[in-house]
Design an enzyme around this catalytic site. Structure first.
Site, PDB file in Angstrom:
ATOM      1  N   HIS A 100      45.797  51.487  36.437  1.00 64.20           N
ATOM      2  CA  HIS A 100      44.743  52.152  35.674  1.00 64.20           C
ATOM      3  C   HIS A 100      44.776  53.629  36.101  1.00 64.20           C
ATOM      4  O   HIS A 100      45.069  53.938  37.260  1.00 64.20           O
ATOM      5  CB  HIS A 100      43.341  51.668  36.043  1.00 64.20           C
ATOM      6  N   ASP A 103      42.929  54.186  39.378  1.00 65.66           N
ATOM      7  CA  ASP A 103      43.463  53.617  40.632  1.00 65.66           C
ATOM      8  C   ASP A 103      44.384  54.617  41.284  1.00 65.66           C
ATOM      9  O   ASP A 103      44.446  54.714  42.506  1.00 65.66           O
ATOM     10  CB  ASP A 103      44.382  52.396  40.435  1.00 65.66           C
TER      11      ASP A 103
HETATM   12  C1  XLS Z   1      40.032  42.215  35.289  1.00 62.28           C
HETATM   13  C2  XLS Z   1      41.261  42.454  34.545  1.00 62.28           C
HETATM   14  C3  XLS Z   1      41.895  43.809  34.797  1.00 62.28           C
HETATM   15  C4  XLS Z   1      42.902  44.105  33.709  1.00 62.28           C
HETATM   16  C5  XLS Z   1      43.301  45.534  33.623  1.00 62.28           C
HETATM   17  O1  XLS Z   1      39.547  41.115  35.420  1.00 62.28           O
HETATM   18  O2  XLS Z   1      42.156  41.427  34.805  1.00 62.28           O
HETATM   19  O3  XLS Z   1      42.468  43.844  36.047  1.00 62.28           O
HETATM   20  O4  XLS Z   1      44.051  43.343  33.867  1.00 62.28           O
HETATM   21  O5  XLS Z   1      42.233  46.334  33.276  1.00 62.28           O
END
Ligand code: XLS
Ligand code: NI
Ligand code: NI
Length: 436
Positions: A100, A103
């Site tokens: 993301h 991150d």
């Molecule tokens: C959260 C989601 C997230 C997505 C990406 O539960 O799995 O990690 O994969 O935004």
């Protein structure tokens, strides 16, 4: 300075090895049906859990020891972290990673600052991709952590929050494109509701669709040809999310004319939160032409939330690889470990144990699924089960040459249907166990 000087690239040592830092089953170059394991499995390491997971839970702060991370929100720390991410991914022999925007780089006080922070870290990501050959499976934007997104992002009742989210995704698409990303994911972190009394559901869904159309249009504008994915999750953090499960997502995409542009990124723990098995979600999506990519993890049967554990259950990975092979593979998607080490597994080395276990479990699942398909016994049983549809009558019905009246005429003449045959569930489950 490497963060793990004592660790080399994880070697393949075979099933008899007792070395916990070796693969027992994942041999990236081994061919299965003429394709290397590396190309079948397309493993990806996630940035948010592996680099940013602290082990915090609602009852206590983080426990994870990450000596390379000074704990600050500085750009320099983010750049160092990025280098460690590539060291880990390279040593694990994973060909992909995913992130993301927030991150990898800290959010600034203004959008201008946030964009600049991201650019500064993307520069390092690009260098590291070139150095290692590791590629970006997909990018995404975090539209759920910042307090401004408390009511959602694309579904927020606050139009300027929608506009902020759009600006963030515009930038995330640009950097995904710049890094040669092969896809882009929408997971609607708070695109749902806590309370229906204050929610205009129709309007929120229209806005979400408008938002994704804008992303598709902008991708076209800048020449990004990667695959878009929509990631189902029924709840958490909201009580209800609009991207509830594969069926709800496919309905949404078809309703809003997005089906040609977006496939699904399915996550195991989200499937089980929705009351489905992962095999169900994958089979349903694939049969409808929407199987895109996989967030590979698992939940805990005794806990009702998204525990995002590393998958080690061979039966699960066999079911998943069976669907993937049956439908011709996963590319341009991959097996993305959207999974985190437990709060109690706080040492850096646990990150290696976790991924090695997940990769070995999928390597076994791949070989078992390939054997089931090559052997053909299961398919014979399925073919026999539907054999009556191979008759003239079956062919005519499937071709649309019958209606209720003609079928009634036929059955009035016959009196009753032919007898049924056993479903043989237990025999089939026994057969599957012979491949494990
Ligand atoms: C959260 C989601 C997230 C997505 C990406 O539960 O799995 O990690 O994969 O935004
Ligand atoms: Ni996910
Ligand atoms: Ni999840």
């Amino acid at each position: 300075m490497p963060a793990f000087p004592e660790i080399d690239k994880i070697p393949f040592e075979g099933p008899s090895s007792k070395n916990p830092l070796a693969f027992k089953y994942y041999d990236e170059n081994e061919l299965v049906d003429g394709i290397s394991m590396k190309d079948h499995l397309r493993f990806s390491v996630v940035y948010w859990h592996t680099m940013r997971g602290s082990g915090a839970d609602p009852f206590g702060p983080g426990t994870a020891l990450r000596p390379w991370d000074d704990g600050s929100e500085s750009v320099e720390n983010a750049q160092n972290r990025a280098r460690v991410a590539f060291e880990i991914t390279e040593k694990l022999r994973a060909p992909y990673y995913a992130f993301h925007d927030r991150d990898v780089a800290p959010e600034g006080a203004t959008l201008v600052e946030s964009h600049a922070n991201l650019d500064a870290v993307v520069k390092v990501l690009k260098e590291e991709q070139q150095r290692t050959g590791i590629k970006l499976l997909w990018g995404t934007a975090n539209l759920f952590s910042h307090p401004r997104y408390m009511h959602g992002a694309a579904t927020s009742p606050n139009v300027e929050v929608f506009a902020m989210a759009a600006s963030q995704v515009k930038k995330a698409l640009e950097v995904t494109f710049e890094l040669g990303g092969e896809g882009y994911v929408f997971w609607g972190g708070r695109e749902g509701y806590q309370c229906l009394w204050n929610t205009d559901m129709k309007r929120e869904q229209d806005h979400l669709a408008r938002f994704i159309h804008m992303a598709v249009d902008y991708a076209k504008e800048i020449g990004f040809t990667g695959q878009f994915y929509f990631e189902p999750k029924p709840k958490e953090p909201t009580k209800h999310q609009y991207d509830f499960d594969a069926a709800a997502c496919i309905n949404f995409l078809r309703t809003y004319d997005l089906a040609d542009h977006v496939k699904l990124n399915l996550e195991t723990n989200h499937a089980t939160l929705a009351g489905h098995t992962m095999q169900h979600e994958m089979e349903f999506a694939a049969s409808q032409g929407f199987l895109g990519s996989i967030d590979a993890n698992t939940g805990d049967l005794l806990l009702g939330w998204d525990t995002d554990q590393f998958p080690t259950d061979i039966y699960l990975t066999t079911q998943m690889m069976y669907v993937i092979l049956k439908y011709g593979g996963l590319a341009p998607g991959g097996l993305n470990f959207d999974a985190k080490v437990r709060r109690e597994s706080f040492e850096p080395i646990d990150l290696f144990h976790a991924h090695i276990g997940g990769m070995d479990a999928f390597a076994r699942g791949l070989k078992i699924a390939a054997a089931i398909l090559a052997d053909g016994e299961l398919q014979k049983i399925i073919d026999a089960r539907y054999a009556s549809w191979g008759s003239d009558l079956g062919a005519q019905i499937e071709a649309g040459e019958h209606g209720f009246a003609s079928l009634e005429a036929l059955m009035l003449e016959k009196g009753d249907a032919a007898p049924n045959q056993s479903g043989r569930q237990e025999m089939i489950e026994n057969l599957i166990n012979t491949y494990l």
